[in-house]
Motif scaffolding. Sequence first.
Motif, PDB file in Angstrom:
ATOM      1  N   THR A 139       8.537  24.738  -6.346  1.00  0.00           N
ATOM      2  CA  THR A 139       7.266  24.574  -7.053  1.00  0.00           C
ATOM      3  C   THR A 139       6.566  23.348  -6.498  1.00  0.00           C
ATOM      4  O   THR A 139       7.215  22.381  -6.078  1.00  0.00           O
ATOM      5  CB  THR A 139       7.474  24.421  -8.578  1.00  0.00           C
ATOM      6  OG1 THR A 139       8.310  23.292  -8.820  1.00  0.00           O
ATOM      7  CG2 THR A 139       8.101  25.660  -9.174  1.00  0.00           C
ATOM      8  N   ILE A 140       5.253  23.407  -6.468  1.00  0.00           N
ATOM      9  CA  ILE A 140       4.441  22.281  -5.999  1.00  0.00           C
ATOM     10  C   ILE A 140       3.744  21.693  -7.212  1.00  0.00           C
ATOM     11  O   ILE A 140       3.164  22.418  -8.023  1.00  0.00           O
ATOM     12  CB  ILE A 140       3.394  22.735  -4.954  1.00  0.00           C
ATOM     13  CG1 ILE A 140       4.034  23.526  -3.800  1.00  0.00           C
ATOM     14  CG2 ILE A 140       2.615  21.517  -4.434  1.00  0.00           C
ATOM     15  CD1 ILE A 140       5.003  22.754  -2.940  1.00  0.00           C
ATOM     16  N   GLN A 141       3.803  20.379  -7.322  1.00  0.00           N
ATOM     17  CA  GLN A 141       3.244  19.686  -8.486  1.00  0.00           C
ATOM     18  C   GLN A 141       2.397  18.517  -7.998  1.00  0.00           C
ATOM     19  O   GLN A 141       2.839  17.728  -7.153  1.00  0.00           O
ATOM     20  CB  GLN A 141       4.402  19.188  -9.337  1.00  0.00           C
ATOM     21  CG  GLN A 141       4.035  18.447 -10.570  1.00  0.00           C
ATOM     22  CD  GLN A 141       5.303  18.009 -11.295  1.00  0.00           C
ATOM     23  OE1 GLN A 141       5.807  16.924 -11.057  1.00  0.00           O
ATOM     24  NE2 GLN A 141       5.820  18.874 -12.162  1.00  0.00           N
ATOM     25  N   ARG A 142       1.195  18.420  -8.531  1.00  0.00           N
ATOM     26  CA  ARG A 142       0.347  17.268  -8.207  1.00  0.00           C
ATOM     27  C   ARG A 142       0.853  16.066  -8.990  1.00  0.00           C
ATOM     28  O   ARG A 142       1.162  16.176 -10.179  1.00  0.00           O
ATOM     29  CB  ARG A 142      -1.101  17.552  -8.557  1.00  0.00           C
ATOM     30  CG  ARG A 142      -2.020  16.434  -8.088  1.00  0.00           C
ATOM     31  CD  ARG A 142      -3.446  16.859  -8.098  1.00  0.00           C
ATOM     32  NE  ARG A 142      -4.283  15.738  -7.730  1.00  0.00           N
ATOM     33  CZ  ARG A 142      -5.550  15.825  -7.467  1.00  0.00           C
ATOM     34  NH1 ARG A 142      -6.150  17.002  -7.530  1.00  0.00           N
ATOM     35  NH2 ARG A 142      -6.247  14.774  -7.146  1.00  0.00           N
ATOM     36  N   ASN A 146       0.761  12.843 -11.116  1.00  0.00           N
ATOM     37  CA  ASN A 146      -0.172  12.302 -12.101  1.00  0.00           C
ATOM     38  C   ASN A 146       0.502  11.133 -12.806  1.00  0.00           C
ATOM     39  O   ASN A 146       1.599  10.716 -12.434  1.00  0.00           O
ATOM     40  CB  ASN A 146      -0.598  13.410 -13.083  1.00  0.00           C
ATOM     41  CG  ASN A 146       0.598  14.028 -13.784  1.00  0.00           C
ATOM     42  OD1 ASN A 146       1.572  13.349 -14.106  1.00  0.00           O
ATOM     43  ND2 ASN A 146       0.530  15.328 -14.012  1.00  0.00           N
ATOM     44  N   PHE A 170       4.341  11.091 -13.733  1.00  0.00           N
ATOM     45  CA  PHE A 170       5.420  11.084 -12.738  1.00  0.00           C
ATOM     46  C   PHE A 170       6.101   9.716 -12.769  1.00  0.00           C
ATOM     47  O   PHE A 170       5.443   8.688 -12.766  1.00  0.00           O
ATOM     48  CB  PHE A 170       4.857  11.370 -11.337  1.00  0.00           C
ATOM     49  CG  PHE A 170       5.916  11.474 -10.273  1.00  0.00           C
ATOM     50  CD1 PHE A 170       6.617  12.654 -10.097  1.00  0.00           C
ATOM     51  CD2 PHE A 170       6.206  10.391  -9.456  1.00  0.00           C
ATOM     52  CE1 PHE A 170       7.593  12.763  -9.115  1.00  0.00           C
ATOM     53  CE2 PHE A 170       7.183  10.485  -8.475  1.00  0.00           C
ATOM     54  CZ  PHE A 170       7.874  11.671  -8.301  1.00  0.00           C
ATOM     55  N   TYR A 184       1.122  15.306  -3.756  1.00  0.00           N
ATOM     56  CA  TYR A 184       1.884  16.445  -4.272  1.00  0.00           C
ATOM     57  C   TYR A 184       3.352  16.259  -3.945  1.00  0.00           C
ATOM     58  O   TYR A 184       3.699  15.672  -2.915  1.00  0.00           O
ATOM     59  CB  TYR A 184       1.419  17.761  -3.621  1.00  0.00           C
ATOM     60  CG  TYR A 184       0.046  18.185  -4.024  1.00  0.00           C
ATOM     61  CD1 TYR A 184      -0.159  18.916  -5.196  1.00  0.00           C
ATOM     62  CD2 TYR A 184      -1.060  17.864  -3.247  1.00  0.00           C
ATOM     63  CE1 TYR A 184      -1.433  19.311  -5.567  1.00  0.00           C
ATOM     64  CE2 TYR A 184      -2.327  18.256  -3.616  1.00  0.00           C
ATOM     65  CZ  TYR A 184      -2.512  18.977  -4.772  1.00  0.00           C
ATOM     66  OH  TYR A 184      -3.772  19.363  -5.159  1.00  0.00           O
ATOM     67  N   ASP A 240      14.944  20.538 -10.063  1.00  0.00           N
ATOM     68  CA  ASP A 240      14.494  19.185 -10.406  1.00  0.00           C
ATOM     69  C   ASP A 240      14.629  18.221  -9.229  1.00  0.00           C
ATOM     70  O   ASP A 240      14.362  17.030  -9.362  1.00  0.00           O
ATOM     71  CB  ASP A 240      15.236  18.660 -11.636  1.00  0.00           C
ATOM     72  CG  ASP A 240      16.716  18.438 -11.376  1.00  0.00           C
ATOM     73  OD1 ASP A 240      17.232  18.898 -10.345  1.00  0.00           O
ATOM     74  OD2 ASP A 240      17.362  17.790 -12.218  1.00  0.00           O
ATOM     75  N   CYS A 278       6.912  16.109   0.023  1.00  0.00           N
ATOM     76  CA  CYS A 278       5.714  15.473  -0.535  1.00  0.00           C
ATOM     77  C   CYS A 278       4.632  15.394   0.523  1.00  0.00           C
ATOM     78  O   CYS A 278       4.903  15.525   1.722  1.00  0.00           O
ATOM     79  CB  CYS A 278       6.020  14.069  -1.060  1.00  0.00           C
ATOM     80  SG  CYS A 278       6.361  12.846   0.221  1.00  0.00           S
ATOM     81  N   TYR A 284      -1.983  23.321  -0.274  1.00  0.00           N
ATOM     82  CA  TYR A 284      -2.593  22.578  -1.378  1.00  0.00           C
ATOM     83  C   TYR A 284      -3.609  21.562  -0.848  1.00  0.00           C
ATOM     84  O   TYR A 284      -4.676  21.370  -1.441  1.00  0.00           O
ATOM     85  CB  TYR A 284      -1.523  21.886  -2.226  1.00  0.00           C
ATOM     86  CG  TYR A 284      -0.881  22.818  -3.224  1.00  0.00           C
ATOM     87  CD1 TYR A 284      -1.246  22.799  -4.564  1.00  0.00           C
ATOM     88  CD2 TYR A 284       0.080  23.746  -2.822  1.00  0.00           C
ATOM     89  CE1 TYR A 284      -0.674  23.669  -5.484  1.00  0.00           C
ATOM     90  CE2 TYR A 284       0.654  24.625  -3.728  1.00  0.00           C
ATOM     91  CZ  TYR A 284       0.274  24.583  -5.050  1.00  0.00           C
ATOM     92  OH  TYR A 284       0.836  25.455  -5.958  1.00  0.00           O
TER      93      TYR A 284
END
Length: 159
Positions: A5-8, A10, A13, A58, A64, A69, A102
């Motif tokens: 999964t890709i997560q921005r 924020n 974090f 990202y 987990d 990045c 992204y």
Amino acid sequence: MSDITIQRLNGSFDRWDALLDLILASFAYMNGRIDPPSSALALTPQSLREKARNEIAYVALDGDKIAGCVFCRVEPDSLYIGKLAVLPTAQRKGICKRLLTYAEADARERGLAVLRLETRIELTENHATFAALGFAKTAENRHPGFDRTTSIEMQKFLP
């Protein structure tokens, strides 16, 4: 490898130590191979936190575990791709390409038609990887104090 999964990044974090470990592990093959040494060696958890505040960042997560990045900086005519890193054990699984997807979306959202990056002259395998991802060499650069080319600039023009 499970689904990535890709997560921005924020304000919530809080895994800056793990992110730094990922970058250092990803860039370790450069140690002793490039001159000057990578700026990644000067990063700290605090400097990464600040970088994420000032740039678009990202992370790629394998469950987990942080597997990759990218940090992107908005420039007048392009989106600069920096600190693109993938855990060595997670390479060749499409994570780099997904992170760049992204970045491309962010560039388009801002009306920017170009992704720009720099890679060291010695890292010819990176030149080939980025060329396969649609980047083309556009310039040769040298770090301050060097009388030889130390890096190349590559750009990808977005359709």
